[in-house]
Enzyme design. Structure first.
Site, mmCIF file in Angstrom:
data_model
loop_
_atom_site.group_PDB
_atom_site.id
_atom_site.type_symbol
_atom_site.label_atom_id
_atom_site.label_comp_id
_atom_site.label_asym_id
_atom_site.label_seq_id
_atom_site.Cartn_x
_atom_site.Cartn_y
_atom_site.Cartn_z
ATOM 1 N N SER A 1 -0.145 2.991 6.426
ATOM 2 C CA SER A 1 0.012 3.049 4.974
ATOM 3 C C SER A 1 -1.260 3.637 4.368
ATOM 4 O O SER A 1 -1.650 4.738 4.757
ATOM 5 C CB SER A 1 0.331 1.662 4.413
ATOM 6 O OG SER A 1 0.603 1.730 3.029
ATOM 7 N N THR A 2 -1.943 2.917 3.489
ATOM 8 C CA THR A 2 -3.118 3.455 2.795
ATOM 9 C C THR A 2 -4.173 3.939 3.788
ATOM 10 O O THR A 2 -4.604 3.187 4.653
ATOM 11 C CB THR A 2 -3.733 2.384 1.886
ATOM 12 O OG1 THR A 2 -2.709 1.804 1.089
ATOM 13 C CG2 THR A 2 -4.802 2.991 0.989
ATOM 14 N N HIS B 1 3.893 5.088 4.831
ATOM 15 C CA HIS B 1 4.370 4.800 3.487
ATOM 16 C C HIS B 1 4.058 5.973 2.565
ATOM 17 O O HIS B 1 2.895 6.290 2.314
ATOM 18 C CB HIS B 1 3.701 3.539 2.935
ATOM 19 C CG HIS B 1 4.066 2.295 3.677
ATOM 20 N ND1 HIS B 1 3.331 1.140 3.587
ATOM 21 C CD2 HIS B 1 5.102 2.023 4.511
ATOM 22 C CE1 HIS B 1 3.894 0.200 4.342
ATOM 23 N NE2 HIS B 1 4.960 0.718 4.918
ATOM 24 N N MET C 1 -2.337 -1.425 3.717
ATOM 25 C CA MET C 1 -2.322 -2.694 3.007
ATOM 26 C C MET C 1 -1.028 -3.437 3.305
ATOM 27 O O MET C 1 0.030 -2.833 3.442
ATOM 28 C CB MET C 1 -2.435 -2.453 1.493
ATOM 29 C CG MET C 1 -2.575 -3.702 0.666
ATOM 30 S SD MET C 1 -4.174 -4.505 0.964
ATOM 31 C CE MET C 1 -3.995 -5.956 -0.068
ATOM 32 N N ASP D 1 3.593 -4.957 6.560
ATOM 33 C CA ASP D 1 4.780 -4.256 7.029
ATOM 34 C C ASP D 1 4.638 -3.843 8.491
ATOM 35 O O ASP D 1 3.677 -3.169 8.862
ATOM 36 C CB ASP D 1 5.022 -3.021 6.163
ATOM 37 C CG ASP D 1 6.334 -2.314 6.494
ATOM 38 O OD1 ASP D 1 7.303 -3.010 6.840
ATOM 39 O OD2 ASP D 1 6.381 -1.076 6.394
#
Length: 364
Positions: free
Chosen positions: A176-177, A202, A295, A298
């Site tokens: 993600s991030t 993401h 973050m 998930d």
């Protein structure tokens, strides 16, 4: 507790006003200044010392990329890019992430006022994450096609071919991030006949096409957005399209991609949980799991399911993460076999695949 101090940089007075309003409604953050161009922003940052800034990608006097490049060389700080939902906007955003921007939000081309308000929760969530992110000084320009990865201590060298070892193995990556650059650092180190690689990062609709194209220009393997029903092949990496779920399935003797418009999982679409659960079910011991910076949680539970089904899993360590959320939760779930710095994961992965021998014929 001190509030998160935000400076908004955008040439649109309406966008500046809306972002300031969204930020100031939060009890834990404050918009301490707005600037209509990078030159004004430079002075404001020097005087106000914000924790994070929002930055439009297209700005007068100095474009957003040039300003970001100077900022990350001279005064590295968390930056949240505000992008437009256009092909050019997506390409610029990918470059901004290479330069060190933590994340981005996509503002609508029409209905800006209502659109930004609808994105309010996403904007403030990403600002909170960005304010805590580990940012690094930009020491070299982002790479041109074929030049390897930016920020690596050494340029990746050509890895030895796998040969038939890659036939049924599949590498599964979730992030993600900060993940766009982390994924690149791994993929540029993979040989042309690498096992198939399936990836969930993401990302919203409209940006994964540019992301895949950028990676394809840098890597020895072929990189593309996953398409529903296509065969998963060695030497290829498949990225979950933004706004859709992506999983892997079996059709006869082949692995195939399933791309579908199903509900969000863990608030995400695409979700790492969806991909990793399918890997546990379909791939079993033929899977290798990789959890990268991001973050939240998930994919952590599903990665443990992968391990229980026989996969071997790598998790990025805290020191090399932009955000140590998803990797931390995967470790806590007992999903990790090895926790490694980002730049060591590809080499460890390739050596393990070679030492493990041929594929395991996994019956469903």
């Amino acid at each position: 507790m001190s509030k998160i101090k935000v400076v908004v940089v955008d040439d649109s007075a309406l966008v500046r006003s809306l972002l300031a309003e969204i930020i100031n409604r939060q009890p834990d953050m404050a918009c301490i200044g707005t600037a209509n161009d990078p030159l004004a922003a430079r002075e404001m940052i020097r005087e106000l010392n914000p924790d994070v800034i929002t930055l439009d990608v297209e700005m007068p006097k100095m474009d957003g990329l040039e300003f970001l490049s100077r900022l990350m060389k001279l005064r590295p700080m968390p930056v949240l890019m505000v992008s437009t939902l256009t092909e050019r906007g997506a390409e610029i955003t990918m470059r901004a992430l290479e330069m060190g921007a933590v994340d981005f939000v996509a503002k609508p081309r029409i209905g800006v006022s209502s659109g930004l308000r609808e994105l309010g929760d996403e904007i403030v969530d990403k600002l909170r994450i960005a304010a805590k992110a580990q940012v690094r000084r930009l020491t070299a320009p982002p790479p041109s096609a074929g030049s390897g990865s930016a920020g690596a201590t050494t340029a990746p060298t050509a890895a030895k071919p796998f040969g038939r070892l890659s036939t049924e193995k599949v590498i599964c990556i979730g992030s993600s991030t900060g993940g766009t650059e982390a994924i690149k650092e791994i993929l540029v180190r993979m040989p042309a006949d690498s096992p198939a690689i399936v990836i969930t990062q993401h990302m919203p609709p409209g940006f994964t096409t540019s992301f895949a194209a950028r990676l394809d220009s840098l890597c020895r393997i072929s990189v593309s957005e996953a398409r529903d029903g296509e065969r998963i092949l060695p030497g290829h990496a498949y990225i979950a399209p933004g706004g859709l779920q992506f999983r892997i399935d079996r059709s006869g003797a082949n692995y195939v991609a399933v791309v579908e418009d199903t509900p969000p999982v863990n608030r995400h679409k695409p979700s790492v949980e969806v991909l990793f659960k399918s890997a546990a079910k379909v791939l079993g011991p033929n899977a290798y799991g990789v959890m990268l910076t991001g973050m939240g949680a998930d994919g952590a539970t599903a990665m443990k399911e992968m391990r229980d089904a026989g996969s071997y899993n790598y998790v990025q360590d805290e020191a090399s993460c932009v955000v140590f959320g998803m990797p931390k939760m995967a470790i806590q779930a007992g999903a990790a076999h090895e926790v490694l710095p980002l730049l060591q994961i590809a080499d460890a992965l390739t050596e393990r695949i070679r030492s493990s021998g041929g594929a395991v014929r996994h019956r469903i």
